[in-house]
Design a protein around this motif. Structure first.
Motif, PDB file in Angstrom:
ATOM      1  N   THR A 280     -15.757  42.189  25.129  1.00 13.39           N
ATOM      2  CA  THR A 280     -17.144  42.561  26.051  1.00 13.39           C
ATOM      3  C   THR A 280     -17.617  43.127  26.799  1.00 13.39           C
ATOM      4  OG1 THR A 280     -16.583  41.721  28.294  1.00 13.39           O
ATOM      5  CG2 THR A 280     -17.046  40.186  26.944  1.00 13.39           C
ATOM      6  N   GLY A 281     -16.383  43.895  26.944  1.00 10.52           N
ATOM      7  CA  GLY A 281     -16.468  45.991  27.841  1.00 10.52           C
ATOM      8  C   GLY A 281     -17.368  45.863  28.729  1.00 10.52           C
ATOM      9  N   ALA A 282     -16.993  44.476  29.782  1.00 15.90           N
ATOM     10  CA  ALA A 282     -17.912  44.693  30.964  1.00 15.90           C
ATOM     11  C   ALA A 282     -16.901  44.545  32.093  1.00 15.90           C
ATOM     12  CB  ALA A 282     -18.528  43.153  30.779  1.00 15.90           C
ATOM     13  N   LEU A 283     -15.524  44.845  31.430  1.00 12.11           N
ATOM     14  CA  LEU A 283     -14.817  45.028  32.626  1.00 12.11           C
ATOM     15  C   LEU A 283     -14.913  46.493  33.875  1.00 12.11           C
ATOM     16  CD1 LEU A 283     -12.170  44.042  34.166  1.00 12.11           C
ATOM     17  CD2 LEU A 283     -10.785  46.287  32.731  1.00 12.11           C
ATOM     18  N   ALA A 284     -15.707  47.292  33.313  1.00 13.34           N
ATOM     19  CA  ALA A 284     -15.601  48.399  34.581  1.00 13.34           C
ATOM     20  C   ALA A 284     -17.183  47.955  34.808  1.00 13.34           C
ATOM     21  CB  ALA A 284     -16.191  49.794  32.846  1.00 13.34           C
ATOM     22  N   LEU A 285     -18.311  47.543  34.826  1.00 16.33           N
ATOM     23  CA  LEU A 285     -19.150  47.147  35.727  1.00 16.33           C
ATOM     24  C   LEU A 285     -19.011  46.282  36.786  1.00 16.33           C
ATOM     25  CD1 LEU A 285     -21.846  46.355  36.026  1.00 16.33           C
ATOM     26  CD2 LEU A 285     -21.743  44.448  34.215  1.00 16.33           C
ATOM     27  N   TYR A 286     -17.371  45.134  36.349  1.00 16.67           N
ATOM     28  CA  TYR A 286     -17.223  44.259  37.877  1.00 16.67           C
ATOM     29  C   TYR A 286     -16.288  45.356  38.651  1.00 16.67           C
ATOM     30  CZ  TYR A 286     -18.801  41.115  34.116  1.00 16.67           C
ATOM     31  OH  TYR A 286     -19.370  39.537  33.198  1.00 16.67           O
ATOM     32  N   GLU A 287     -15.516  46.207  37.760  1.00 16.54           N
ATOM     33  CA  GLU A 287     -14.871  46.838  38.762  1.00 16.54           C
ATOM     34  C   GLU A 287     -15.473  47.803  39.729  1.00 16.54           C
ATOM     35  OE1 GLU A 287     -10.348  47.808  35.889  1.00 16.54           O
ATOM     36  OE2 GLU A 287     -12.016  48.484  36.037  1.00 16.54           O
ATOM     37  N   ARG A 288     -16.902  48.142  38.989  1.00 15.07           N
ATOM     38  CA  ARG A 288     -17.238  49.134  40.018  1.00 15.07           C
ATOM     39  C   ARG A 288     -18.325  48.309  41.296  1.00 15.07           C
ATOM     40  NH1 ARG A 288     -18.944  50.838  35.125  1.00 15.07           N
ATOM     41  NH2 ARG A 288     -21.071  50.346  34.787  1.00 15.07           N
ATOM     42  N   LEU A 289     -18.467  46.861  40.662  1.00 14.55           N
ATOM     43  CA  LEU A 289     -18.950  46.274  41.408  1.00 14.55           C
ATOM     44  C   LEU A 289     -18.226  45.394  43.030  1.00 14.55           C
ATOM     45  CD1 LEU A 289     -20.895  43.467  39.343  1.00 14.55           C
ATOM     46  CD2 LEU A 289     -21.763  44.810  41.578  1.00 14.55           C
ATOM     47  N   GLY A 290     -16.729  45.846  42.927  1.00 19.03           N
ATOM     48  CA  GLY A 290     -15.269  45.968  43.958  1.00 19.03           C
ATOM     49  C   GLY A 290     -14.486  44.677  43.387  1.00 19.03           C
ATOM     50  N   MET A 291     -14.828  43.916  42.130  1.00 18.30           N
ATOM     51  CA  MET A 291     -14.019  43.116  41.539  1.00 18.30           C
ATOM     52  C   MET A 291     -12.552  43.757  41.291  1.00 18.30           C
ATOM     53  SD  MET A 291     -16.613  40.312  39.893  1.00 18.30           S
ATOM     54  CE  MET A 291     -15.107  38.862  40.710  1.00 18.30           C
ATOM     55  N   THR A 292     -11.230  43.114  41.289  1.00 18.22           N
ATOM     56  CA  THR A 292     -10.088  43.264  40.937  1.00 18.22           C
ATOM     57  C   THR A 292      -9.436  42.558  39.935  1.00 18.22           C
ATOM     58  OG1 THR A 292      -8.989  42.879  42.957  1.00 18.22           O
ATOM     59  CG2 THR A 292     -10.387  44.817  42.780  1.00 18.22           C
ATOM     60  N   VAL A 293      -8.465  42.414  39.706  1.00 18.60           N
ATOM     61  CA  VAL A 293      -7.991  41.789  38.272  1.00 18.60           C
ATOM     62  C   VAL A 293      -6.563  41.166  38.794  1.00 18.60           C
ATOM     63  CG1 VAL A 293      -6.467  42.258  36.159  1.00 18.60           C
ATOM     64  CG2 VAL A 293      -8.129  42.834  36.498  1.00 18.60           C
ATOM     65  N   ARG A 294      -7.556  39.319  39.080  1.00 14.65           N
ATOM     66  CA  ARG A 294      -6.283  38.546  39.492  1.00 14.65           C
ATOM     67  C   ARG A 294      -4.762  38.555  38.764  1.00 14.65           C
ATOM     68  NH1 ARG A 294      -8.550  33.064  42.774  1.00 14.65           N
ATOM     69  NH2 ARG A 294      -9.219  34.340  44.011  1.00 14.65           N
ATOM     70  N   HIS A 295      -4.796  38.250  37.631  1.00 15.79           N
ATOM     71  CA  HIS A 295      -4.001  37.707  36.405  1.00 15.79           C
ATOM     72  C   HIS A 295      -4.669  37.394  35.515  1.00 15.79           C
ATOM     73  CE1 HIS A 295      -5.190  33.254  37.593  1.00 15.79           C
ATOM     74  NE2 HIS A 295      -5.365  33.273  36.608  1.00 15.79           N
ATOM     75  N   SER A 296      -3.752  37.987  33.954  1.00 23.99           N
ATOM     76  CA  SER A 296      -4.188  38.057  32.846  1.00 23.99           C
ATOM     77  C   SER A 296      -4.210  36.968  31.941  1.00 23.99           C
ATOM     78  CB  SER A 296      -4.122  39.571  32.383  1.00 23.99           C
ATOM     79  OG  SER A 296      -2.429  40.047  32.599  1.00 23.99           O
ATOM     80  N   SER A 297      -4.560  37.015  31.186  1.00 22.49           N
ATOM     81  CA  SER A 297      -4.187  35.911  29.575  1.00 22.49           C
ATOM     82  C   SER A 297      -4.725  37.249  28.012  1.00 22.49           C
ATOM     83  CB  SER A 297      -5.283  34.809  29.569  1.00 22.49           C
ATOM     84  OG  SER A 297      -4.944  34.231  30.664  1.00 22.49           O
ATOM     85  N   THR A 298      -4.063  36.949  27.657  1.00 25.48           N
ATOM     86  CA  THR A 298      -4.276  37.766  25.835  1.00 25.48           C
ATOM     87  C   THR A 298      -4.599  36.339  25.390  1.00 25.48           C
ATOM     88  OG1 THR A 298      -2.640  38.268  26.187  1.00 25.48           O
ATOM     89  CG2 THR A 298      -3.058  38.167  23.808  1.00 25.48           C
ATOM     90  N   VAL A 299      -5.609  36.610  24.063  1.00 23.10           N
ATOM     91  CA  VAL A 299      -5.681  35.147  22.926  1.00 23.10           C
ATOM     92  C   VAL A 299      -4.669  35.969  21.915  1.00 23.10           C
ATOM     93  CG1 VAL A 299      -7.690  34.196  21.833  1.00 23.10           C
ATOM     94  CG2 VAL A 299      -8.136  35.077  24.058  1.00 23.10           C
ATOM     95  N   TYR A 300      -4.386  35.212  21.619  1.00 27.04           N
ATOM     96  CA  TYR A 300      -3.356  34.991  20.286  1.00 27.04           C
ATOM     97  C   TYR A 300      -3.745  34.661  19.235  1.00 27.04           C
ATOM     98  CZ  TYR A 300       0.014  36.697  23.309  1.00 27.04           C
ATOM     99  OH  TYR A 300       1.153  37.801  23.770  1.00 27.04           O
ATOM    100  N   GLY A 301      -4.110  35.286  17.460  1.00 26.28           N
ATOM    101  CA  GLY A 301      -4.237  34.116  16.810  1.00 26.28           C
ATOM    102  C   GLY A 301      -3.501  34.550  15.762  1.00 26.28           C
ATOM    103  N   LYS A 302      -3.777  33.782  14.353  1.00 27.42           N
ATOM    104  CA  LYS A 302      -2.721  33.613  13.222  1.00 27.42           C
ATOM    105  C   LYS A 302      -3.821  32.845  12.197  1.00 27.42           C
ATOM    106  CE  LYS A 302       0.571  30.650  11.578  1.00 27.42           C
ATOM    107  NZ  LYS A 302       1.802  30.385  12.049  1.00 27.42           N
ATOM    108  N   ALA A 303      -3.557  33.552  10.675  1.00 29.42           N
ATOM    109  CA  ALA A 303      -4.015  32.878  10.097  1.00 29.42           C
ATOM    110  C   ALA A 303      -3.025  31.792   9.305  1.00 29.42           C
ATOM    111  CB  ALA A 303      -3.916  33.888   8.619  1.00 29.42           C
ATOM    112  N   LEU A 304      -3.646  30.539   8.956  1.00 29.91           N
ATOM    113  CA  LEU A 304      -3.171  29.041   8.571  1.00 29.91           C
ATOM    114  C   LEU A 304      -3.198  28.875   6.683  1.00 29.91           C
ATOM    115  CD1 LEU A 304      -5.078  27.110  11.177  1.00 29.91           C
ATOM    116  CD2 LEU A 304      -2.449  27.847  11.456  1.00 29.91           C
ATOM    117  N   LEU A 305      -2.000  29.201   6.642  1.00 31.49           N
ATOM    118  CA  LEU A 305      -2.117  28.809   4.868  1.00 31.49           C
ATOM    119  C   LEU A 305      -1.849  27.399   4.835  1.00 31.49           C
ATOM    120  CD1 LEU A 305       1.710  30.833   4.447  1.00 31.49           C
ATOM    121  CD2 LEU A 305      -1.315  32.353   4.375  1.00 31.49           C
ATOM    122  N   PRO A 306      -2.571  27.319   3.604  1.00 28.72           N
ATOM    123  CA  PRO A 306      -2.643  26.092   2.986  1.00 28.72           C
ATOM    124  C   PRO A 306      -1.004  24.889   3.277  1.00 28.72           C
ATOM    125  CG  PRO A 306      -3.995  27.074   1.742  1.00 28.72           C
ATOM    126  CD  PRO A 306      -2.683  28.436   2.564  1.00 28.72           C
ATOM    127  N   GLY A 307      -1.733  23.938   3.245  1.00 30.79           N
ATOM    128  CA  GLY A 307      -0.382  23.657   3.451  1.00 30.79           C
ATOM    129  C   GLY A 307       0.446  22.396   5.138  1.00 30.79           C
TER     130      GLY A 307
END
Length: 307
Positions: A280-307
């Motif tokens: 989203t590119g919105a992290l800087a906006l929230y930080e300017r409002l005084g928000m801070t990171v409590r914790h983070s996650s990562t989205v992992y992806g994979k191509a599924l082969l048939p079968g």
């Protein structure tokens, strides 16, 4: 379906299709996972109910509840489209349930016609991260849970010229749906139907109109913040933030968020949280409002082969 003991499931466990009757059990499992990782719960039962409520008689999703020998919830798997979620109760980790549920999720995604699968994993969950990487998943985007303390009444800025702000009212749902989905079209893989969107936002029992301000330019909705009051959680939570493309950069999001923070402070909430991610590119906006990171996650992806 009836309880099953498929070959892929570790010995001592059974599984069956999860339904809305299982919301309480699944919620207990999810809360146990969140307490171990973060020290506090963050998911309300209405979120689980929204996941398990599918459109029509043949929902395009799969949900599986794994139970131990005493019938307690040990694992949960959920798939819809290209997204999956897997939870294993902390007391049942290290027994192969995570790998088994991940394999089930991939199989279910293929049955639904998918060729890719993505799953969000807390960065603090090192075992789940290692499992996904070992199974061929790669990181796609980063997600952050942001927080802001509300020890005193938040200052609400004057809206930009030509913009008025008011709380969400009955009758605003359809226009808010179009605005937020238009804004999220830039990075979400698929546009939600109104029914899907409502189940995650205004249709939830925890939706809080008083802390959900809307911004109008004339009679046109140009910005929205949609908030929840999660039971068992003493903090405010912002579920959606959206501003129409042609009105961005004017301070509308900042004004709406300050309005929401102000309302949560008046309700006695000591803090407010929201999720955002790198797409989203919105992290800087929230930080300017005084928000801070409590914790983070990562989205992992994979191509599924048939079968």
């Amino acid at each position: 379906m009836a309880d099953l003991r498929p070959e892929w499931l570790p010995v001592g466990y059974r599984c069956r299709t999860a339904t809305t009757a299982d919301v309480e059990a699944i919620h207990r499992l999810v809360v146990a996972c969140e307490r171990e990782l973060y020290g506090r719960p963050g998911t309300g039962p209405d979120r689980i109910a929204a996941e398990l409520t599918g459109p029509g008689p043949r929902p395009e999703y799969g949900a599986l509840l794994v139970q131990d020998g005493a019938g307690g919830p040990a694992g949960y798997g959920w798939v819809k489209g290209a997204r999956a979620r897997v939870h294993v109760h902390p007391a049942h980790r290290g027994r192969g349930l995570g790998g088994a549920l991940l394999a089930w999720a991939e199989t279910r995604a293929r049955q639904l016609g998918g060729d890719r699968l993505a799953q969000t994993v807390p960065d603090a969950d090192h075992a789940a991260t290692a499992l996904l990487r070992a199974c061929g998943y790669s990181p796609l985007v980063t997600e952050w849970l942001l927080e802001i303390a509300l020890p005193q009444e938040a200052e609400v800025p004057v809206p930009p010229a030509g913009v008025t702000v008011r709380p969400f009212r009955d009758g605003d749902a359809q226009v808010a749906y179009r605005l937020t989905e238009d804004a999220f079209d830039e990075w979400q893989p698929r546009r939600k139907t109104y029914a899907e969107w409502a189940r995650l936002t205004v249709g939830r029992s925890t939706f809080l109109p008083a802390a959900s301000p809307l911004a109008f330019a004339g009679d046109q909705l140009v910005g929205a913040v949609l908030s929840l009051d999660v039971p068992g959680h003493d903090e405010g939570y912002v579920e959606r933030v959206a501003v129409r493309r042609d009105h961005r950069g004017r301070g509308i999001a900042r004004t709406l968020l300050r309005e929401a923070f102000h309302t949560f402070h008046l309700l006695g909430r000591p803090a407010c949280t929201l999720w955002t991610h790198s797409g989203t590119g919105a992290l800087a906006l929230y930080e300017r409002l005084g928000m801070t990171v409590r914790h983070s996650s990562t989205v992992y992806g994979k191509a599924l082969l048939p079968g």
